[in-house]
Design a protein around this motif. Structure first.
Motif, PDB file in Angstrom:
ATOM      1  N   VAL A  38       0.848  -1.196   0.000  1.00 27.68           N
ATOM      2  CA  VAL A  38       0.000   0.000   0.000  1.00 27.68           C
ATOM      3  C   VAL A  38       0.881   1.243   0.000  1.00 27.68           C
ATOM      4  O   VAL A  38       1.837   1.341   0.774  1.00 27.68           O
ATOM      5  CB  VAL A  38      -0.917   0.025   1.240  1.00 27.68           C
ATOM      6  CG1 VAL A  38      -1.769   1.309   1.260  1.00 27.68           C
ATOM      7  CG2 VAL A  38      -1.829  -1.205   1.261  1.00 27.68           C
ATOM      8  N   LEU A  39       0.558   2.185  -0.870  1.00 28.28           N
ATOM      9  CA  LEU A  39       1.191   3.510  -0.882  1.00 28.28           C
ATOM     10  C   LEU A  39       0.068   4.531  -0.855  1.00 28.28           C
ATOM     11  O   LEU A  39      -0.809   4.513  -1.723  1.00 28.28           O
ATOM     12  CB  LEU A  39       2.053   3.693  -2.136  1.00 28.28           C
ATOM     13  CG  LEU A  39       2.639   5.100  -2.354  1.00 28.28           C
ATOM     14  CD1 LEU A  39       3.630   5.458  -1.253  1.00 28.28           C
ATOM     15  CD2 LEU A  39       3.316   5.190  -3.730  1.00 28.28           C
ATOM     16  N   ILE A  40       0.095   5.402   0.149  1.00 26.36           N
ATOM     17  CA  ILE A  40      -1.008   6.345   0.323  1.00 26.36           C
ATOM     18  C   ILE A  40      -0.470   7.747   0.597  1.00 26.36           C
ATOM     19  O   ILE A  40       0.579   7.910   1.218  1.00 26.36           O
ATOM     20  CB  ILE A  40      -1.943   5.895   1.473  1.00 26.36           C
ATOM     21  CG1 ILE A  40      -3.221   6.729   1.499  1.00 26.36           C
ATOM     22  CG2 ILE A  40      -1.223   5.922   2.819  1.00 26.36           C
ATOM     23  CD1 ILE A  40      -4.290   6.182   2.431  1.00 26.36           C
ATOM     24  N   GLY A  41      -1.201   8.735   0.101  1.00 25.94           N
ATOM     25  CA  GLY A  41      -0.841  10.118   0.384  1.00 25.94           C
ATOM     26  C   GLY A  41      -1.570  11.079  -0.517  1.00 25.94           C
ATOM     27  O   GLY A  41      -1.878  10.765  -1.672  1.00 25.94           O
ATOM     28  N   ASP A 126      -2.268  11.379  14.121  1.00 22.66           N
ATOM     29  CA  ASP A 126      -0.882  11.134  13.715  1.00 22.66           C
ATOM     30  C   ASP A 126       0.116  11.585  14.798  1.00 22.66           C
ATOM     31  O   ASP A 126       0.093  12.726  15.253  1.00 22.66           O
ATOM     32  CB  ASP A 126      -0.645  11.917  12.416  1.00 22.66           C
ATOM     33  CG  ASP A 126       0.714  11.661  11.798  1.00 22.66           C
ATOM     34  OD1 ASP A 126       1.500  10.866  12.341  1.00 22.66           O
ATOM     35  OD2 ASP A 126       0.979  12.267  10.743  1.00 22.66           O
ATOM     36  N   GLY A 127       0.998  10.659  15.211  1.00 27.74           N
ATOM     37  CA  GLY A 127       1.989  11.006  16.226  1.00 27.74           C
ATOM     38  C   GLY A 127       3.233  10.148  16.155  1.00 27.74           C
ATOM     39  O   GLY A 127       3.189   8.992  15.710  1.00 27.74           O
ATOM     40  N   LYS A 128       4.364  10.716  16.593  1.00 28.16           N
ATOM     41  CA  LYS A 128       5.654  10.023  16.607  1.00 28.16           C
ATOM     42  C   LYS A 128       6.366  10.381  17.911  1.00 28.16           C
ATOM     43  O   LYS A 128       6.361  11.539  18.336  1.00 28.16           O
ATOM     44  CB  LYS A 128       6.503  10.446  15.419  1.00 28.16           C
ATOM     45  CG  LYS A 128       7.883   9.810  15.373  1.00 28.16           C
ATOM     46  CD  LYS A 128       8.751  10.386  14.259  1.00 28.16           C
ATOM     47  CE  LYS A 128       8.259   9.946  12.901  1.00 28.16           C
ATOM     48  NZ  LYS A 128       9.207  10.371  11.813  1.00 28.16           N
ATOM     49  N   CYS A 139       6.019  14.285  19.187  1.00 25.81           N
ATOM     50  CA  CYS A 139       5.445  15.016  18.062  1.00 25.81           C
ATOM     51  C   CYS A 139       4.025  14.502  17.881  1.00 25.81           C
ATOM     52  O   CYS A 139       3.828  13.398  17.347  1.00 25.81           O
ATOM     53  CB  CYS A 139       6.276  14.814  16.806  1.00 25.81           C
ATOM     54  SG  CYS A 139       7.892  15.595  16.863  1.00 25.81           S
ATOM     55  N   GLN A 140       3.062  15.254  18.343  1.00 31.34           N
ATOM     56  CA  GLN A 140       1.669  14.813  18.346  1.00 31.34           C
ATOM     57  C   GLN A 140       0.800  15.836  17.629  1.00 31.34           C
ATOM     58  O   GLN A 140       0.711  16.989  18.052  1.00 31.34           O
ATOM     59  CB  GLN A 140       1.168  14.614  19.766  1.00 31.34           C
ATOM     60  CG  GLN A 140      -0.295  14.209  19.861  1.00 31.34           C
ATOM     61  CD  GLN A 140      -0.581  12.926  19.089  1.00 31.34           C
ATOM     62  OE1 GLN A 140       0.010  11.891  19.371  1.00 31.34           O
ATOM     63  NE2 GLN A 140      -1.474  12.993  18.110  1.00 31.34           N
ATOM     64  N   SER A 141       0.180  15.414  16.539  1.00 23.31           N
ATOM     65  CA  SER A 141      -0.689  16.315  15.778  1.00 23.31           C
ATOM     66  C   SER A 141      -2.021  16.500  16.490  1.00 23.31           C
ATOM     67  O   SER A 141      -2.415  15.707  17.348  1.00 23.31           O
ATOM     68  CB  SER A 141      -0.923  15.758  14.375  1.00 23.31           C
ATOM     69  OG  SER A 141      -1.724  14.589  14.438  1.00 23.31           O
ATOM     70  N   ASN A 142      -2.708  17.577  16.126  1.00 26.11           N
ATOM     71  CA  ASN A 142      -4.057  17.852  16.631  1.00 26.11           C
ATOM     72  C   ASN A 142      -4.116  17.872  18.151  1.00 26.11           C
ATOM     73  O   ASN A 142      -5.082  17.403  18.762  1.00 26.11           O
ATOM     74  CB  ASN A 142      -5.052  16.818  16.088  1.00 26.11           C
ATOM     75  CG  ASN A 142      -5.192  16.896  14.584  1.00 26.11           C
ATOM     76  OD1 ASN A 142      -5.958  17.696  14.059  1.00 26.11           O
ATOM     77  ND2 ASN A 142      -4.427  16.079  13.879  1.00 26.11           N
ATOM     78  N   TRP A 163       0.715  20.997  14.696  1.00 28.47           N
ATOM     79  CA  TRP A 163       0.590  20.547  13.319  1.00 28.47           C
ATOM     80  C   TRP A 163      -0.618  19.643  13.145  1.00 28.47           C
ATOM     81  O   TRP A 163      -1.199  19.188  14.120  1.00 28.47           O
ATOM     82  CB  TRP A 163       1.880  19.854  12.857  1.00 28.47           C
ATOM     83  CG  TRP A 163       2.313  18.706  13.727  1.00 28.47           C
ATOM     84  CD1 TRP A 163       2.722  18.773  15.035  1.00 28.47           C
ATOM     85  CD2 TRP A 163       2.366  17.329  13.372  1.00 28.47           C
ATOM     86  NE1 TRP A 163       3.029  17.533  15.513  1.00 28.47           N
ATOM     87  CE2 TRP A 163       2.837  16.620  14.522  1.00 28.47           C
ATOM     88  CE3 TRP A 163       2.095  16.613  12.220  1.00 28.47           C
ATOM     89  CZ2 TRP A 163       3.014  15.229  14.529  1.00 28.47           C
ATOM     90  CZ3 TRP A 163       2.275  15.245  12.221  1.00 28.47           C
ATOM     91  CH2 TRP A 163       2.740  14.567  13.362  1.00 28.47           C
ATOM     92  N   ILE A 164      -0.987  19.400  11.901  1.00 28.71           N
ATOM     93  CA  ILE A 164      -2.194  18.635  11.584  1.00 28.71           C
ATOM     94  C   ILE A 164      -1.878  17.167  11.336  1.00 28.71           C
ATOM     95  O   ILE A 164      -2.539  16.272  11.846  1.00 28.71           O
ATOM     96  CB  ILE A 164      -2.920  19.224  10.351  1.00 28.71           C
ATOM     97  CG1 ILE A 164      -3.330  20.663  10.624  1.00 28.71           C
ATOM     98  CG2 ILE A 164      -4.142  18.385  10.005  1.00 28.71           C
ATOM     99  CD1 ILE A 164      -4.246  20.849  11.807  1.00 28.71           C
ATOM    100  N   GLY A 165      -0.854  16.881  10.536  1.00 29.89           N
ATOM    101  CA  GLY A 165      -0.449  15.496  10.292  1.00 29.89           C
ATOM    102  C   GLY A 165      -1.356  14.765   9.327  1.00 29.89           C
ATOM    103  O   GLY A 165      -2.228  15.331   8.678  1.00 29.89           O
TER     104      GLY A 165
END
Length: 260
Positions: A38-41, A126-128, A139-142, A163-165
């Motif tokens: 899968v490739l998504i974006g 989305d988070g890292k 790094c945590q979006s929203n 950020w939104i992510g």
């Protein structure tokens, strides 16, 4: 030092889509043969499926949109290579060449996994996260940085600002976050989007579980067509891996966090 990403990271969205398609394959057949990429974006999801299973495009679209939202779906389903299919005709054999190293989890890795899951429960976006001894990077979006700062006052939080992510910011690809999934364990392949005949799935799960049990490093290798690994019939390795996958709720659930 360890990194974790959560299930809404673009790479994990790809892993989850691939995992959900494998779950569907097992609903259709007892021993399906399948490999999914899968490739998504940026509003598009490309999905390539090599399989023995008959799928309708609508079934795959429903999975993609449930996990990724309203994206354009580019889906290709092809039959698995006949040589790979014949490899499994008489008995369950190793479905790939591979090298594998299972390692016991460290306290640092266990700690970051808990932090990542605790944050995700409050902020399912989305988070890292990185933990390097006492240095925690979030790094945590929203999420409001000041709110996270109250929970983790010593952490470095959103260094570039809020950020939104998600897949409109970054692309995602299957099996691109293996470090996040496996900690210090090592593999020559990927964990996600494959049936259990594939050593990349079954043997990786087996060596990881054995490393946790023995508290020792476990190294194994295999050749495609092997009927025995680590002194066990390959079918037994597959059974152990299947029991693990079933215990956590399937391949999509496995894709969310990997092995820890």
């Amino acid at each position: 030092m360890i990194e974790k990403v959560n299930p809404k990271h673009p790479d994990k969205i790809s892993d989850c889509i691939a995992g959900a398609i494998v779950d569907l394959a097992y609903k259709k057949e007892d021993e399906p043969k399948i490999a999914v990429e899968v490739l998504i974006g940026h509003g598009v999801c490309h999905t390539i499926i090599e399989t023995t299973v008959k799928f309708e495009n609508k079934e795959i679209e429903e999975i993609i949109k449930r996990i990724a939202g309203n994206v354009k779906c580019d889906i290709m389903v092809v039959e698995q290579d006949e040589h790979l299919s014949k490899n499994q005709e008489d008995e369950i054999r190793c479905g790939d060449n591979g090298i594998f190293k299972g390692m016991p989890l460290t306290n640092e890795q266990i700690k970051l996994s808990k932090i990542a899951k605790d944050i995700y429960e409050k902020y399912p976006f989305d988070g890292k996260y990185i933990l390097d001894k006492d240095r925690l990077i979030i790094c945590q979006s929203n999420a409001k940085t000041e709110e996270l700062k109250k929970l983790y006052p010593k952490a470095i939080i959103n260094p570039l600002g809020e950020w939104i992510g998600g897949t409109n910011v970054d692309t995602g690809c299957t099996n691109r976050k293996l470090g996040s999934d496996m900690a210090d364990s090592l593999t020559g392949g990927g964990l996600h989007g494959k049936d259990l005949s594939k050593a990349d799935v079954s043997v990786n799960i087996y060596v990881f579980l054995k490393a946790q049990e023995t508290k020792k490093e476990i190294k194994l290798s295999c050749a495609i067509g092997d009927t025995e690994i680590d002194g066990k019939p390959y079918g037994e390795i597959v059974k152990i891996a299947k029991e693990y996958i079933d215990s956590i709720g399937g391949f999509e659930e496995f894709a969310k966090w990997g092995l820890f």
